[in-house]
Design a protein around this motif. Structure first.
Motif, mmCIF file in Angstrom:
data_model
loop_
_atom_site.group_PDB
_atom_site.id
_atom_site.type_symbol
_atom_site.label_atom_id
_atom_site.label_comp_id
_atom_site.label_asym_id
_atom_site.label_seq_id
_atom_site.Cartn_x
_atom_site.Cartn_y
_atom_site.Cartn_z
ATOM 1 N N UNK A 208 0.854 -1.355 -0.052
ATOM 2 C CA UNK A 208 -0.061 0.054 0.046
ATOM 3 C C UNK A 208 0.858 1.199 0.011
ATOM 4 N N UNK A 209 1.447 1.594 -1.025
ATOM 5 C CA UNK A 209 2.274 2.467 -1.301
ATOM 6 C C UNK A 209 1.520 3.839 -2.107
ATOM 7 N N UNK A 210 1.646 4.865 -1.742
ATOM 8 C CA UNK A 210 0.795 6.096 -2.219
ATOM 9 C C UNK A 210 1.386 7.237 -2.451
ATOM 10 N N UNK A 211 1.296 7.857 -3.484
ATOM 11 C CA UNK A 211 2.113 9.073 -3.932
ATOM 12 C C UNK A 211 0.884 10.107 -3.413
ATOM 13 N N UNK A 212 1.703 11.158 -2.514
ATOM 14 C CA UNK A 212 0.916 12.304 -1.975
ATOM 15 C C UNK A 212 1.505 13.474 -2.710
ATOM 16 N N UNK A 213 0.503 14.325 -3.255
ATOM 17 C CA UNK A 213 1.013 15.250 -4.473
ATOM 18 C C UNK A 213 1.283 16.706 -3.837
ATOM 19 N N UNK A 214 0.807 17.220 -2.468
ATOM 20 C CA UNK A 214 0.994 18.485 -2.184
ATOM 21 C C UNK A 214 0.836 18.419 -0.505
ATOM 22 N N UNK A 215 1.342 19.286 0.082
ATOM 23 C CA UNK A 215 1.057 19.464 1.589
ATOM 24 C C UNK A 215 -0.229 19.648 1.990
ATOM 25 N N UNK A 216 -1.132 19.993 0.993
ATOM 26 C CA UNK A 216 -2.585 20.226 1.346
ATOM 27 C C UNK A 216 -3.376 18.817 1.285
ATOM 28 N N UNK A 217 -2.959 18.005 0.598
ATOM 29 C CA UNK A 217 -3.804 16.859 0.005
ATOM 30 C C UNK A 217 -4.229 16.070 1.434
ATOM 31 N N UNK A 218 -3.186 15.878 2.329
ATOM 32 C CA UNK A 218 -3.639 15.173 3.478
ATOM 33 C C UNK A 218 -3.785 16.040 4.781
ATOM 34 N N UNK A 219 -4.456 17.308 4.514
ATOM 35 C CA UNK A 219 -4.839 18.181 5.316
ATOM 36 C C UNK A 219 -6.108 18.499 5.847
ATOM 37 N N UNK A 220 -6.720 17.626 6.860
ATOM 38 C CA UNK A 220 -8.141 17.795 7.178
ATOM 39 C C UNK A 220 -8.897 19.000 7.041
ATOM 40 N N UNK A 221 -9.916 19.167 6.273
ATOM 41 C CA UNK A 221 -10.814 20.494 6.322
ATOM 42 C C UNK A 221 -11.225 20.690 7.904
ATOM 43 N N UNK A 222 -11.432 21.945 8.180
ATOM 44 C CA UNK A 222 -11.909 22.177 9.529
ATOM 45 C C UNK A 222 -13.130 21.490 10.045
ATOM 46 N N UNK A 223 -13.054 20.914 10.991
ATOM 47 C CA UNK A 223 -14.468 20.298 11.387
ATOM 48 C C UNK A 223 -14.777 19.017 10.703
ATOM 49 N N UNK A 224 -14.037 18.612 9.867
ATOM 50 C CA UNK A 224 -14.251 17.403 9.136
ATOM 51 C C UNK A 224 -13.293 16.481 9.234
ATOM 52 N N UNK A 225 -13.403 14.978 9.718
ATOM 53 C CA UNK A 225 -12.326 14.214 9.602
ATOM 54 C C UNK A 225 -12.170 13.586 8.182
ATOM 55 N N UNK A 226 -10.700 13.441 8.052
ATOM 56 C CA UNK A 226 -10.476 13.111 6.692
ATOM 57 C C UNK A 226 -9.788 11.494 6.739
#
Length: 345
Positions: A208-226
């Motif tokens: 399970x190797x995955x590419x993350x393309x930005x510093x925002x991609x895994x940044x949860x939105x306020x009040x919403x679990x990611x």
């Protein structure tokens, strides 16, 4: 400033809101109805319901399509950087109209989606003709600028998102499922459903190797679990897998009459109907998808971490990185993602 008179044609057909030709949930033509207009032997005009008036003209013999709305005394948008696109002022029926026209070749469906976007931006978002045209063209610029099919990485990514969407269509309404698909629409996360965000990551790796393309991609939105949903794909025989084209047709069938939003998202993801025969590789799931809550235990880089641990953080503009979460224990996500990771899709 160009003014031209609209030729009078006895064969011109004005179609005023024929419900049988529109999907019941949409302001726009269904795929089947659009095909009828694209193969007609005579030009036709339809009225898109709403204000201000927006008309779409089909000229299938010349492979041309146009949208016009009453002129609001503004300058025409500059479309000189786009091929096969022209904007002009037209005088017809004693009125002045602003018009965008496209020579669409084999891309009639995509051209109609662009026209629909312009009309929606004018009628639903109160944008001017110029602003709506430039916004829609920016979204659909690949239609005029790019040749070739999606690369393997993008095919795999789109395949995973469509598998997740297909699963959602089995448990929530088509309207809700398609509205939740945000990833190709400028949103930071792929799906937003019922108070949670889902990032769909697909790989053909055995791990399970995955590419993350930005510093925002895994940044949860306020009040919403990611949640990160890990999808592992592998090549398959025609009897055990599906091509990207087959999966898209299955998702279209599952969505019923709610197709306009879906077709726009497919175009924005890089899908072109003219390329459908080029996607020959069959894929299937290598393993049951897994879900991971992106919290303090998840290996993610974001702006906050950079601010806390990096010298001169303002100089670090962005980052692309890979994660291997094979050994990380998955968790059960909220509905409807829980059905996707249960292996019941």
């Amino acid at each position: 400033m160009l003014y031209s008179a609209l030729p009078c044609r006895s064969s011109l057909i004005i179609e005023m809101g024929r419900a049988s030709l529109r999907s019941q949930e949409s302001r726009h033509l269904s795929r089947a109805a659009l095909e009828e207009y694209l193969v007609r032997s005579a030009p036709a005009v339809i009225v898109i319901p709403g204000q201000p008036v927006c008309l779409v003209t089909f000229d299938p013999l010349n492979c041309e399509m146009s949208l016009r709305t009453l002129r609001a005394f503004e300058d025409l948008p500059d479309v000189s950087s786009y091929t096969h696109v022209e904007c002009r002022f037209v005088i017809a029926g004693g009125e002045e109209w602003s018009e965008i026209s496209i020579s669409y070749g084999v891309n009639g469906r995509e051209a109609y989606l662009l026209m629909s976007d312009v009309a929606d931006l004018i009628q639903l978002n109160n944008l001017s003709f110029s602003a709506a045209t430039l916004s829609a063209l920016n979204t659909f610029e690949d239609l005029f600028a790019r040749n070739g099919i999606l690369g393997l990485e993008k095919q795999v990514g789109l395949f995973g998102e469509l598998l997740f969407l297909e699963s959602c269509l089995k448990t929530i309404t088509p309207d809700a499922a398609i509205a939740a698909w945000k990833g190709c629409d400028g949103n930071e996360h792929d799906f937003v459903i019922a108070g949670a965000c889902f990032e769909i990551k697909s790989t053909t790796s055995e791990k399970r190797r995955h590419q993350i393309t930005s510093l925002e991609q895994l940044n949860p939105s306020p009040g919403l679990p990611l949640w990160l949903i890990s999808v592992q794909l592998t090549s398959a025989s025609p009897s055990h897998g599906r091509t990207l084209t087959q999966l898209i047709e299955d998702v279209r069938d599952a969505s019923g009459g709610v197709g306009g939003k879906l077709e726009r998202m497919l175009v924005r993801a890089g899908w072109r109907e003219r390329d459908r025969s080029a996607y020959q590789e069959h894929f299937t799931l290598r393993s049951v998808p897994a879900a991971y809550l992106v919290d303090h235990d998840f290996p993610a880089l974001n702006r906050r971490i950079i601010q806390l641990s990096c010298a001169n953080p303002s100089m670090l503009l962005d980052a692309t990185y890979a994660v291997d979460i094979t050994s990380l224990k998955p968790a059960e996500p909220p509905a409807p993602a829980n059905h996707f990771v249960s292996g019941s899709i």
